[in-house]
Design a protein around this motif. Structure first.
Motif, PDB file in Angstrom:
ATOM      1  N   VAL A   1       4.579   8.399 -12.349  1.00  0.00           N
ATOM      2  CA  VAL A   1       4.656   7.617 -11.268  1.00  0.00           C
ATOM      3  C   VAL A   1       3.433   7.828 -10.634  1.00  0.00           C
ATOM      4  N   LEU A   2       2.800   6.647 -10.247  1.00  0.00           N
ATOM      5  CA  LEU A   2       1.597   6.625  -9.731  1.00  0.00           C
ATOM      6  C   LEU A   2       1.484   5.623  -8.510  1.00  0.00           C
ATOM      7  N   LYS A   3       0.767   5.782  -7.415  1.00  0.00           N
ATOM      8  CA  LYS A   3       0.937   4.813  -6.417  1.00  0.00           C
ATOM      9  C   LYS A   3       0.038   3.708  -6.667  1.00  0.00           C
ATOM     10  N   LYS A   4       0.038   2.591  -5.951  1.00  0.00           N
ATOM     11  CA  LYS A   4      -0.701   1.199  -6.015  1.00  0.00           C
ATOM     12  C   LYS A   4      -2.102   1.518  -6.120  1.00  0.00           C
TER      13      LYS A   4
ATOM     14  N   PRO B   1       0.803  -1.153   0.095  1.00  0.00           N
ATOM     15  CA  PRO B   1       0.142  -0.244  -0.313  1.00  0.00           C
ATOM     16  C   PRO B   1       0.783   1.384   0.057  1.00  0.00           C
ATOM     17  N   GLY B   2       0.545   2.348  -0.808  1.00  0.00           N
ATOM     18  CA  GLY B   2       1.013   3.598  -0.910  1.00  0.00           C
ATOM     19  C   GLY B   2       2.500   3.482  -1.656  1.00  0.00           C
ATOM     20  N   GLU B   3       2.952   2.155  -2.319  1.00  0.00           N
ATOM     21  CA  GLU B   3       4.263   2.093  -3.007  1.00  0.00           C
ATOM     22  C   GLU B   3       4.039   2.891  -4.370  1.00  0.00           C
ATOM     23  N   PRO B   4       4.877   3.638  -4.841  1.00  0.00           N
ATOM     24  CA  PRO B   4       4.916   4.295  -6.128  1.00  0.00           C
ATOM     25  C   PRO B   4       5.360   3.445  -7.323  1.00  0.00           C
ATOM     26  N   ILE B   5       4.830   3.432  -8.220  1.00  0.00           N
ATOM     27  CA  ILE B   5       4.856   2.547  -9.377  1.00  0.00           C
ATOM     28  C   ILE B   5       5.163   3.419 -10.570  1.00  0.00           C
TER      29      ILE B   5
END
Length: 301
Positions: free
Chosen positions: A212-215, A197-201
């Motif tokens: 870049v967007l978060k999970k 959760p909250g991890e940038p991708i």
């Protein structure tokens, strides 16, 4: 025979009258910068009103697309943008409009990485509440018009907020996981499943560059269904699709699916153009889409 001839003549008169309302501006547009709050953050927009006419005015919320902003997408040969032109045409027909930047986009507060569909739906509902507070606006006559991801948001808001009187979807995303797997890459979508959760991708965009967007954005590709949402909305719905759209495809199926699952007054308008109606090449296709949309809004608001 005389009765039939009279009926045909009357029909042609009213068609011509409706066309004139959209093709020949009746009012001059005036604009002012506005702002409103949602979840403790400030969203910025432009309110466009007819300079004269009967107040309060019906209003159209203009929702921008993925990685866009309220003054995005310059129309070739005009020096203006898609929604600037749309707002001017709406005002010319006696309709107010509000175009604004979602949180994390344009000049609104917030972080782009935090963007989600549900966040933009919440922003739109806050925008409707803001419009209701303005004395120039007829709160009984509020429409939403969304482009691409903004169309996805518009479909969801229509189902969730009874204040929405009419909806126009331009090149709207119908099946998010399909569209964004093509747009951002299946690898990015796949890696999001195992992310924390909250991890940038990091994702590569199909038209170039990266974002870049978060999970949480990727999670909603599977949980937000604009077609199922619009099936719960029985008000007037217009869907516009470009037959050569390379972002939301295949067409016309991606546009028609909204119509197939919607119960209520509806119209599907198909044009031989791309995702943003070939606006970089000139204004002709976009102006046709705007005028058709205005005619629908005048009939349904």
């Amino acid at each position: 025979m005389r009765v039939k001839s009279f009926a045909i003549a009357a029909f042609l008169f009213f068609v011509a009258l409706a066309f004139c309302q959209t093709a020949s501006p009746q009012f001059v547009a005036i604009e002012r910068a506005v702002s409103f709050e949602n979840d403790g953050q400030t969203l910025c927009g432009i309110l466009t009103l007819p300079e004269t006419g009967d107040r309060p005015f019906p209003v159209v919320l203009l929702l921008h697309g993925f990685l866009g902003h309220m003054n995005d997408l310059e129309v070739g040969g005009t020096g203006g943008s898609m929604y600037e032109m749309t707002a001017e045409h709406l005002a010319g027909a006696g309709l107010a409009s509000l175009r604004f930047d979602f949180r994390g986009s344009g000049i609104s507060e917030g972080s782009w990485e935090e963007t989600t569909f549900s966040g933009q739906i919440s922003d739109t509902i806050a925008a409707i509440s803001f419009l209701e507070s303005l004395p120039e606006i007829d709160k009984r006559k509020i429409a939403v018009l969304g482009l691409s991801q903004g169309g996805l948001v518009a479909a969801c808001v229509a189902a969730r907020d009874v204040r929405v009187r009419s909806v126009v979807l331009w090149s709207a995303v119908a099946i998010p996981v399909y569209t964004y797997s093509a747009l951002l890459g299946a690898d990015a979508v796949g890696s999001s499943i195992k992310a924390a959760p909250g991890e940038p991708i990091l994702a590569s965009i199909s038209w170039g560059g990266t974002t870049v967007l978060k999970k949480e954005f990727f999670d909603e590709l599977f949980t937000v269904d604009p077609v199922a949402e619009v099936a719960r909305y029985d008000g007037p719905l217009m869907v516009v699709s470009g037959l050569t759209d390379a972002i939301v495809f295949p067409q016309p199926q991606s546009g028609r699916i909204f119509i197939d699952y919607h119960e209520g007054p509806e119209r599907l308008f198909l044009q031989n153009s791309g995702h943003i109606y070939d606006l970089f090449e000139g204004k002709d296709h976009l102006e046709e889409v705007i005028d058709e949309s205005i005619q629908w809004l005048l009939e349904t608001l």
